[in-house]
Write a protein that holds these residues in place. Structure first.
Motif, short mmCIF file in Angstrom:
data_model
loop_
_atom_site.label_atom_id
_atom_site.label_comp_id
_atom_site.label_asym_id
_atom_site.label_seq_id
_atom_site.Cartn_x
_atom_site.Cartn_y
_atom_site.Cartn_z
N VAL A 124 0.89 -1.09 -0.26
CA VAL A 124 -0.19 -0.02 -0.10
C VAL A 124 0.87 1.24 0.09
O VAL A 124 1.22 1.70 1.04
CB VAL A 124 -0.80 0.07 1.09
CG1 VAL A 124 -1.89 1.16 1.08
CG2 VAL A 124 -1.72 -1.26 1.36
N ALA A 125 1.27 1.60 -1.38
CA ALA A 125 2.31 2.74 -1.13
C ALA A 125 1.77 4.00 -1.23
O ALA A 125 0.55 4.15 -1.52
CB ALA A 125 3.04 2.41 -2.47
N PHE A 126 2.52 5.05 -1.01
CA PHE A 126 2.05 6.44 -1.17
C PHE A 126 2.18 6.67 -2.56
O PHE A 126 3.20 6.77 -3.32
CB PHE A 126 3.00 7.45 -0.34
CG PHE A 126 2.63 8.83 -0.22
CD1 PHE A 126 1.60 9.18 0.38
CD2 PHE A 126 3.30 9.59 -1.29
CE1 PHE A 126 1.14 10.59 0.48
CE2 PHE A 126 2.96 11.00 -1.27
CZ PHE A 126 2.02 11.67 -0.46
N THR A 127 0.84 7.24 -2.77
CA THR A 127 1.06 7.52 -4.39
C THR A 127 1.21 9.13 -4.68
O THR A 127 0.28 9.91 -4.21
CB THR A 127 -0.32 7.22 -4.99
OG1 THR A 127 -0.75 5.94 -4.60
CG2 THR A 127 -0.58 7.32 -6.36
N ASN A 128 2.12 9.31 -5.44
CA ASN A 128 2.24 10.78 -5.91
C ASN A 128 2.93 10.95 -7.35
O ASN A 128 2.42 9.79 -7.94
CB ASN A 128 3.27 11.54 -4.88
CG ASN A 128 4.70 10.58 -4.94
OD1 ASN A 128 4.90 9.87 -6.02
ND2 ASN A 128 5.62 10.87 -3.95
N ILE A 129 3.36 12.13 -7.67
CA ILE A 129 3.69 12.09 -9.14
C ILE A 129 4.71 11.22 -9.52
O ILE A 129 4.83 10.74 -10.79
CB ILE A 129 4.25 13.72 -9.28
CG1 ILE A 129 4.71 13.87 -10.90
CG2 ILE A 129 5.65 13.73 -8.36
CD1 ILE A 129 3.37 13.83 -11.57
N ASN A 400 -4.08 -6.54 -2.91
CA ASN A 400 -3.81 -6.22 -1.27
C ASN A 400 -4.60 -4.78 -1.19
O ASN A 400 -4.32 -4.27 -0.15
CB ASN A 400 -2.46 -6.08 -0.85
CG ASN A 400 -1.94 -7.75 -1.02
OD1 ASN A 400 -2.47 -8.20 0.02
ND2 ASN A 400 -1.04 -7.96 -1.79
N PHE A 401 -5.66 -4.59 -1.99
CA PHE A 401 -6.47 -3.48 -1.62
C PHE A 401 -5.92 -2.01 -1.52
O PHE A 401 -6.29 -1.08 -1.01
CB PHE A 401 -7.48 -3.47 -0.43
CG PHE A 401 -8.18 -5.04 -0.57
CD1 PHE A 401 -9.07 -5.22 -1.59
CD2 PHE A 401 -7.93 -6.08 0.33
CE1 PHE A 401 -9.67 -6.64 -1.53
CE2 PHE A 401 -8.38 -7.41 0.30
CZ PHE A 401 -9.43 -7.39 -0.43
N SER A 402 -4.89 -1.90 -2.20
CA SER A 402 -4.33 -0.52 -2.43
C SER A 402 -4.71 0.28 -3.74
O SER A 402 -4.55 -0.20 -4.69
CB SER A 402 -2.75 -0.56 -2.24
OG SER A 402 -2.06 0.67 -2.61
N LEU A 403 -5.05 1.78 -3.37
CA LEU A 403 -5.32 2.55 -4.51
C LEU A 403 -4.48 2.71 -5.49
O LEU A 403 -4.55 3.05 -6.66
CB LEU A 403 -6.11 3.71 -3.88
CG LEU A 403 -6.98 4.37 -4.58
CD1 LEU A 403 -8.26 3.58 -5.35
CD2 LEU A 403 -7.66 5.74 -4.02
#
Length: 434
Positions: A124-129, A400-403
């Motif tokens: 579940v990673a931090f999503t950025n540019i 694993n339900f990560s957006l």
């Protein structure tokens, strides 16, 4: 035995290679035992890798093909199998995660020292540019190189020249990509984003429903595109790319353990994409259970890259490489991800050896080799900028339900389509769209 050899030769296969394959299996079994003497978990990494490689090769399954195959051939058999694989893995992971959460485990992003972590939430990673740019760069690169991370490893084991060239450059690009992600994350722009584990917001039932709806949308888009290509007359039959020896034997005799027909069924006949999808799902869950982490590929590439570059005199003082250096200092053969990747290569090699079809393929021009190298480099940089490839940042994230996985999927698909359009007919592995 003479009849067996004759049947192999009639199909253009090497009857001696299965013997080498069996010997290699024995060597790997010994290697697993030896690794287990140093670290108990390593044999499980090796086993998982061998199984993954064998399944990928035996079913001719590839994650990059989910974009390339339907674009070039107009048929979505692999794309639909990938959607099935996502759904099956998600359901299997659901039980594991629900059980862990019910017993007090928390997500990796909020876990404190000593707290139990819900398996798979490390993806579940931090999503950025960086996620978007990395996914796009990776998408272009995988088309130039002829495969994604797992596909490149499998093709390397199969003796494919494009992978033999692309893989070293893939590894070479991993460390720079890893550093770039750190720089972006530390910048003001990189702090704009989100980190969403769906069950935290809608519960496990809601997370399953949302995931299934999104997978249903992907399936609908795939079917609509197939219909469009059929109407345009540019649709290819799903099995039209099967080699003759991969197809089921005609007029096969009754089942006999010693017959060529039986051997062909078990070790040569090509598995369907659906079979590959289901078996890969099972092995992925095996990885989740035995390691408490989801399947990943490219983190180990960063470890290997830093290890090699250190040997060449480079130093890594950036805080970005602290955890990587710990693994490097412990030794490459103590890194589970590296062992699994090695196992994947050998699993693919074994699949081809048992089928008697292994051979090196360097049927391409020099300029193609340059494209393969550039593609590999782009995949290395892109995957580590996005904190993963088709496996870690997409497959293991979505299941694993990560957006973040869905964002990466969109970026990768756009990059893949751009790569296919921009380089159609310019590199031997990207034909002109008919």
């Amino acid at each position: 035995m003479l009849n067996m050899k004759k049947n192999f030769e009639q199909m253009g296969l090497n009857s001696q290679q299965p013997i080498i394959g069996v010997i290699l299996i024995a060597i790997l079994a010994w290697a697993g035992y030896a690794l287990g003497q140093t670290k108990a978990s390593l044999p499980m990494y090796l086993l998982a890798g061998v199984l993954l490689g064998y399944i990928l090769t035996r079913s001719r399954f590839g994650f990059a093909g989910g974009v390339k195959r339907i674009y070039v051939r107009g048929e979505g058999s692999l794309t639909k199998a990938l959607i099935l694989m996502l759904a099956v893995t998600m359901f299997l992971a659901l039980g594991i995660q629900w059980f862990a959460a019910s017993n007090g485990a928390v997500t990796a992003m909020v876990a404190k020292e000593g707290e139990a972590i819900i398996p798979g939430t490390q993806n579940v990673a931090f999503t950025n540019i960086a996620t978007i740019l990395g996914g796009f760069i990776f998408g272009v690169g995988m088309m130039l190189a002829g495969g994604c991370a797992s596909g490149t490893l499998a093709d390397f084991g199969e003796g494919e020249g494009h992978a033999i060239i692309a893989l070293p450059f893939f590894v070479l690009g991993a460390a720079p990509g890893h550093w770039l992600r750190y720089v972006i994350d530390e910048s003001s722009v990189g702090k704009v984003g989100f980190q969403v584990y769906l069950p935290d917001y809608v519960g496990f039932v809601g997370a399953v429903v949302i995931t299934l709806v999104l997978l249903g949308v992907l399936y609908w888009i795939t079917r609509r595109y197939e219909d469009k290509r059929k109407q345009a007359g540019t649709y290819a039959d799903p099995k039209s790319d099967y080699e003759v020896f991969e197809q089921p034997l005609k007029d096969a005799q009754a089942f006999k353990w010693t017959s060529f027909e039986t051997y062909h069924k078990f070790f040569i006949e090509r598995w369907s994409f659906v079979t590959g999808a289901i078996l890969l799902s099972v092995v992925s869950i095996f990885i989740l259970i035995t390691t408490q982490k989801a399947w990943g590929v490219t983190s180990a590439f960063t470890v290997l890259d830093v290890y090699v570059l250190q040997k060449l005199g480079m130093t890594f003082e950036s805080p970005a490489f602290e955890s990587i250096l710990e693994k490097v200092n412990a030794g490459l053969l103590q890194d589970g991800g590296t062992i699994r990747n090695i196992g994947l290569v050998f699993g693919s090699l074994i699949a081809f050896l048992l089928a008697g079809r292994f051979k090196f393929n360097f049927r391409f021009k020099g300029k193609d080799g340059v494209y393969f190298a550039v593609g590999g480099l782009m995949m290395g940089v892109g995957s580590r900028m996005a904190k993963g490839c088709n496996i870690g940042a997409l497959y293991s994230a979505i299941t694993n339900f990560s957006l973040s996985g869905w964002v990466f999927l969109i970026a990768l698909t756009l990059g893949g389509i751009v790569g296919l359009k921009a380089f159609a007919g310019k590199v031997c592995i990207i034909p002109n769209k008919k």
